[in-house]
Design a protein around this motif. Structure first.
Motif, PDB file in Angstrom:
ATOM      1  N   LEU A  99       0.830  -1.199   0.000  1.00  9.00           N
ATOM      2  CA  LEU A  99       0.000   0.000   0.000  1.00  9.00           C
ATOM      3  C   LEU A  99       0.865   1.248   0.000  1.00  9.00           C
ATOM      4  O   LEU A  99       0.613   2.203  -0.743  1.00  9.00           O
ATOM      5  CB  LEU A  99      -0.921  -0.008   1.217  1.00  9.00           C
ATOM      6  N   MET A 100       1.905   1.263   0.823  1.00 10.92           N
ATOM      7  CA  MET A 100       2.784   2.424   0.878  1.00 10.92           C
ATOM      8  C   MET A 100       3.500   2.642  -0.455  1.00 10.92           C
ATOM      9  O   MET A 100       3.669   3.782  -0.900  1.00 10.92           O
ATOM     10  CB  MET A 100       3.807   2.265   2.006  1.00 10.92           C
ATOM     11  N   ARG A 101       3.881   1.558  -1.112  1.00 16.78           N
ATOM     12  CA  ARG A 101       4.521   1.706  -2.425  1.00 16.78           C
ATOM     13  C   ARG A 101       3.547   2.304  -3.433  1.00 16.78           C
ATOM     14  O   ARG A 101       3.920   3.137  -4.267  1.00 16.78           O
ATOM     15  CB  ARG A 101       5.044   0.347  -2.914  1.00 16.78           C
ATOM     16  N   ALA A 102       2.271   1.879  -3.360  1.00 15.35           N
ATOM     17  CA  ALA A 102       1.264   2.410  -4.282  1.00 15.35           C
ATOM     18  C   ALA A 102       1.036   3.902  -4.028  1.00 15.35           C
ATOM     19  O   ALA A 102       0.907   4.690  -4.971  1.00 15.35           O
ATOM     20  CB  ALA A 102      -0.043   1.635  -4.134  1.00 15.35           C
ATOM     21  N   ILE A 103       0.969   4.288  -2.751  1.00 16.93           N
ATOM     22  CA  ILE A 103       0.780   5.701  -2.418  1.00 16.93           C
ATOM     23  C   ILE A 103       1.967   6.524  -2.911  1.00 16.93           C
ATOM     24  O   ILE A 103       1.798   7.599  -3.511  1.00 16.93           O
ATOM     25  CB  ILE A 103       0.588   5.877  -0.903  1.00 16.93           C
ATOM     26  N   ASN A 104       3.173   6.032  -2.669  1.00 22.63           N
ATOM     27  CA  ASN A 104       4.364   6.752  -3.125  1.00 22.63           C
ATOM     28  C   ASN A 104       4.396   6.855  -4.647  1.00 22.63           C
ATOM     29  O   ASN A 104       4.778   7.894  -5.201  1.00 22.63           O
ATOM     30  CB  ASN A 104       5.629   6.058  -2.623  1.00 22.63           C
ATOM     31  N   ARG A 105       3.997   5.767  -5.326  1.00 22.15           N
ATOM     32  CA  ARG A 105       3.968   5.790  -6.789  1.00 22.15           C
ATOM     33  C   ARG A 105       2.966   6.832  -7.301  1.00 22.15           C
ATOM     34  O   ARG A 105       3.238   7.564  -8.265  1.00 22.15           O
ATOM     35  CB  ARG A 105       3.602   4.404  -7.323  1.00 22.15           C
ATOM     36  N   PHE A 106       1.823   6.931  -6.622  1.00 18.71           N
ATOM     37  CA  PHE A 106       0.843   7.948  -6.992  1.00 18.71           C
ATOM     38  C   PHE A 106       1.450   9.338  -6.902  1.00 18.71           C
ATOM     39  O   PHE A 106       1.321  10.156  -7.814  1.00 18.71           O
ATOM     40  CB  PHE A 106      -0.381   7.854  -6.071  1.00 18.71           C
ATOM     41  N   THR A 140      -0.694  -6.922 -17.834  1.00 21.71           N
ATOM     42  CA  THR A 140      -2.122  -6.894 -18.154  1.00 21.71           C
ATOM     43  C   THR A 140      -2.758  -5.549 -17.829  1.00 21.71           C
ATOM     44  O   THR A 140      -3.963  -5.419 -17.878  1.00 21.71           O
ATOM     45  CB  THR A 140      -2.867  -7.994 -17.360  1.00 21.71           C
ATOM     46  N   GLY A 141      -1.949  -4.556 -17.471  1.00 22.70           N
ATOM     47  CA  GLY A 141      -2.492  -3.229 -17.197  1.00 22.70           C
ATOM     48  C   GLY A 141      -2.734  -3.027 -15.720  1.00 22.70           C
ATOM     49  O   GLY A 141      -2.256  -3.783 -14.875  1.00 22.70           O
ATOM     50  N   PRO A 142      -3.487  -1.991 -15.353  1.00 21.76           N
ATOM     51  CA  PRO A 142      -3.650  -1.620 -13.947  1.00 21.76           C
ATOM     52  C   PRO A 142      -4.510  -2.602 -13.179  1.00 21.76           C
ATOM     53  O   PRO A 142      -5.482  -3.125 -13.695  1.00 21.76           O
ATOM     54  CB  PRO A 142      -4.322  -0.248 -14.017  1.00 21.76           C
ATOM     55  N   ALA A 143      -4.116  -2.852 -11.948  1.00 20.97           N
ATOM     56  CA  ALA A 143      -4.910  -3.706 -11.057  1.00 20.97           C
ATOM     57  C   ALA A 143      -5.753  -2.815 -10.173  1.00 20.97           C
ATOM     58  O   ALA A 143      -5.233  -1.957  -9.474  1.00 20.97           O
ATOM     59  CB  ALA A 143      -3.981  -4.585 -10.207  1.00 20.97           C
ATOM     60  N   TYR A 144      -7.069  -3.005 -10.181  1.00 21.81           N
ATOM     61  CA  TYR A 144      -7.966  -2.117  -9.461  1.00 21.81           C
ATOM     62  C   TYR A 144      -8.281  -2.610  -8.055  1.00 21.81           C
ATOM     63  O   TYR A 144      -8.918  -1.906  -7.301  1.00 21.81           O
ATOM     64  CB  TYR A 144      -9.284  -1.974 -10.239  1.00 21.81           C
ATOM     65  N   ALA A 145      -7.865  -3.788  -7.697  1.00 23.19           N
ATOM     66  CA  ALA A 145      -8.304  -4.357  -6.420  1.00 23.19           C
ATOM     67  C   ALA A 145      -7.951  -3.476  -5.240  1.00 23.19           C
ATOM     68  O   ALA A 145      -8.704  -3.375  -4.283  1.00 23.19           O
ATOM     69  CB  ALA A 145      -7.677  -5.742  -6.238  1.00 23.19           C
ATOM     70  N   GLY A 146      -6.792  -2.814  -5.297  1.00 22.02           N
ATOM     71  CA  GLY A 146      -6.380  -1.994  -4.169  1.00 22.02           C
ATOM     72  C   GLY A 146      -6.664  -0.526  -4.334  1.00 22.02           C
ATOM     73  O   GLY A 146      -6.289   0.277  -3.481  1.00 22.02           O
ATOM     74  N   ALA A 147      -7.311  -0.130  -5.400  1.00 23.00           N
ATOM     75  CA  ALA A 147      -7.470   1.303  -5.690  1.00 23.00           C
ATOM     76  C   ALA A 147      -8.263   2.020  -4.603  1.00 23.00           C
ATOM     77  O   ALA A 147      -7.892   3.110  -4.176  1.00 23.00           O
ATOM     78  CB  ALA A 147      -8.145   1.497  -7.046  1.00 23.00           C
ATOM     79  N   GLN A 148      -9.339   1.398  -4.118  1.00 24.12           N
ATOM     80  CA  GLN A 148     -10.156   2.063  -3.100  1.00 24.12           C
ATOM     81  C   GLN A 148      -9.416   2.132  -1.778  1.00 24.12           C
ATOM     82  O   GLN A 148      -9.509   3.124  -1.053  1.00 24.12           O
ATOM     83  CB  GLN A 148     -11.487   1.333  -2.951  1.00 24.12           C
ATOM     84  N   THR A 149      -8.640   1.089  -1.439  1.00 19.84           N
ATOM     85  CA  THR A 149      -7.856   1.123  -0.217  1.00 19.84           C
ATOM     86  C   THR A 149      -6.824   2.236  -0.287  1.00 19.84           C
ATOM     87  O   THR A 149      -6.565   2.930   0.703  1.00 19.84           O
ATOM     88  CB  THR A 149      -7.155  -0.236   0.003  1.00 19.84           C
ATOM     89  N   ILE A 150      -6.220   2.435  -1.477  1.00 24.54           N
ATOM     90  CA  ILE A 150      -5.260   3.515  -1.655  1.00 24.54           C
ATOM     91  C   ILE A 150      -5.937   4.853  -1.429  1.00 24.54           C
ATOM     92  O   ILE A 150      -5.404   5.737  -0.759  1.00 24.54           O
ATOM     93  CB  ILE A 150      -4.635   3.441  -3.066  1.00 24.54           C
TER      94      ILE A 150
END
Length: 421
Positions: free
Chosen positions: A8-15, A394-404
């Motif tokens: 999750l932290m990596r996703a937030i930092n990537r954003f 395969t492109g973006p994974a949406y499973a964690g998008a709402q948690t992010i």
């Protein structure tokens, strides 16, 4: 105490890294670190991953032969071709579409003048499907090249599920618009309130590019509210959109009125007005423009309706300023066509209602934007989610998008939130 999830932290930092690159256009890794306060190691790892996924590209500044200091400076920028999004705004008398690239630039735009309100929901979905297909074709693309379809419309929208809880466009409540569009086109879709979409558009492309904290009020069929805090859009429980029109005006429940019954386009316009020009204009979706003409011709009843709406909006905005103390309040929407007939009483009521301590805080911005920016804002909502999503072959994974999104807003998703996903 539970520690943060590393993914999750990596996703937030990537954003944050992608968003800084988007805002800057061209930027070095050192400058990214300065603006995000992330470590050099973290910046290097994220940018290397983004380069591998072809979401960004490098640009060399200077020439080794002419640069006595050493190697050319390596700059980073978004790859505009990394993804294409279709954004759409649904209104009572038109559908507007925009195909954008990965940085939100419009590739093609389309507006269909069609009376949408009160059609059966499956017919509205038909019209949206046709508009998406036409706009994609105009862009020289195929549906297989589209990552996401993002729809924005008035009403109370449950973003987490893509359900339209209520809207002046639909006869029914709880319309599962997201699933209906996905079933028709076979592409991931999201649904957002039009107020939230134009709020994102203002932050990305408009009057709030330099401001991470502001409030937006949209004066359209309904009265919408968008709140941006620390660069993130605020949503309510289950990611519900905010509906300013539901605010009650008055001190006694038995005599109070909802703001939408005083100041929305639907409430200001008088469909039973004796002038046939106004009735016909309302039918064709040009009622506000015709109302202004009649006011300027001396219609005192319509002038009084515009003034009453302006005063009520001024009071409501004063309450918003007292709650949030935003450095900027942006007004948008079709109601602005009334110009000073609405805005003069609005400004007067706002000035009279603000406490002295907040008078110097507010900067009121009036921005009569066109339909294209609303559709582009819907696309930007989708892009902001893609920026935080993990990418792969395969492109973006949406499973964690709402948690992010929850984490960016400083909270964790509740059990109730998880159950609706």
């Amino acid at each position: 105490m539970k520690t943060a999830d590393p993914e999750l932290m990596r996703a937030i930092n990537r954003f944050h890294v992608l968003d800084v690159i988007r805002r800057s256009g061209l930027i070095s890794r050192v400058e990214i670190g300065e603006r995000t306060e992330l470590s050099t190691t973290t910046i290097s790892a994220i940018t290397a991953s983004l380069l591998d996924d072809e979401l960004i590209s490098t640009h060399h500044e200077g020439d080794l032969r002419n640069n006595s200091r050493g190697r050319p400076r390596v700059m980073l920028r978004l790859n505009p071709d990394a993804a294409r999004i279709v954004g759409a705004k649904l209104a009572t008398n038109r559908l507007s579409f925009a195909v954008t690239n990965f940085q939100g630039d419009p590739v093609a735009e389309l507006t269909l003048p069609v009376r949408v309100d009160r059609l059966p929901s499956d017919v509205i979905v038909d019209l949206v499907e046709d508009g998406v297909r036409r706009c994609v074709l105009n862009a020289g693309l195929t549906l297989s090249e589209i990552k996401t379809i993002a729809l924005a419309l008035p009403g109370v929208i449950e973003h987490a599920t893509g359900k339209v809880r209520s809207s002046p466009l639909f006869r029914d409540a709880d319309v599962p618009l997201k699933s209906a569009i996905e079933a028709r086109l076979g592409i991931d879709a999201l649904v957002e309130s039009d107020a939230n979409a134009i709020t994102i558009a203002q932050h990305w492309f408009g009057q709030a590019r330099d401001c991470d904290d502001f409030v937006l009020v949209s004066i359209e069929e309904d009265l919408g509210l968008g709140v941006m805090h620390a660069g993130q859009l605020f949503r309510g429980a289950r990611e519900l959109s905010l509906a300013l029109g539901n605010m009650m005006m008055g001190s006694d429940p038995s005599t109070s009125e909802r703001l939408s019954h005083i100041a929305s386009e639907r409430s200001i316009l008088d469909a039973n007005h004796p002038d046939p020009r106004l009735r016909e204009a309302i039918r064709l979706g040009h009622g506000m423009s015709q109302m202004r003409r009649l006011i300027e011709e001396g219609d005192t009843e319509l002038r009084a309706a515009a003034s009453r709406a302006g005063k009520a909006l001024g009071l409501a905005i004063a309450n918003l300023v007292c709650l949030f103390a935003p450095p900027r309040v942006i007004l948008v929407g079709g109601g602005l066509v009334l110009e000073d007939h609405l805005l003069d009483p609005l400004r007067t009521a706002l000035s009279q209602s603000l406490p002295p301590a907040l008078e110097s805080v507010l900067n009121l911005v009036v921005d009569d934007v066109g339909d294209a920016l609303w559709a582009r804002g819907a696309a930007a909502v989708a892009l902001s989610e893609l920026y935080g999503a993990p990418w792969g072959t395969t492109g973006p994974a949406y499973a964690g998008a709402q948690t992010i999104r929850h984490a960016l807003n400083g909270r964790s998703p509740s059990n109730a939130d998880r159950q609706v996903r």
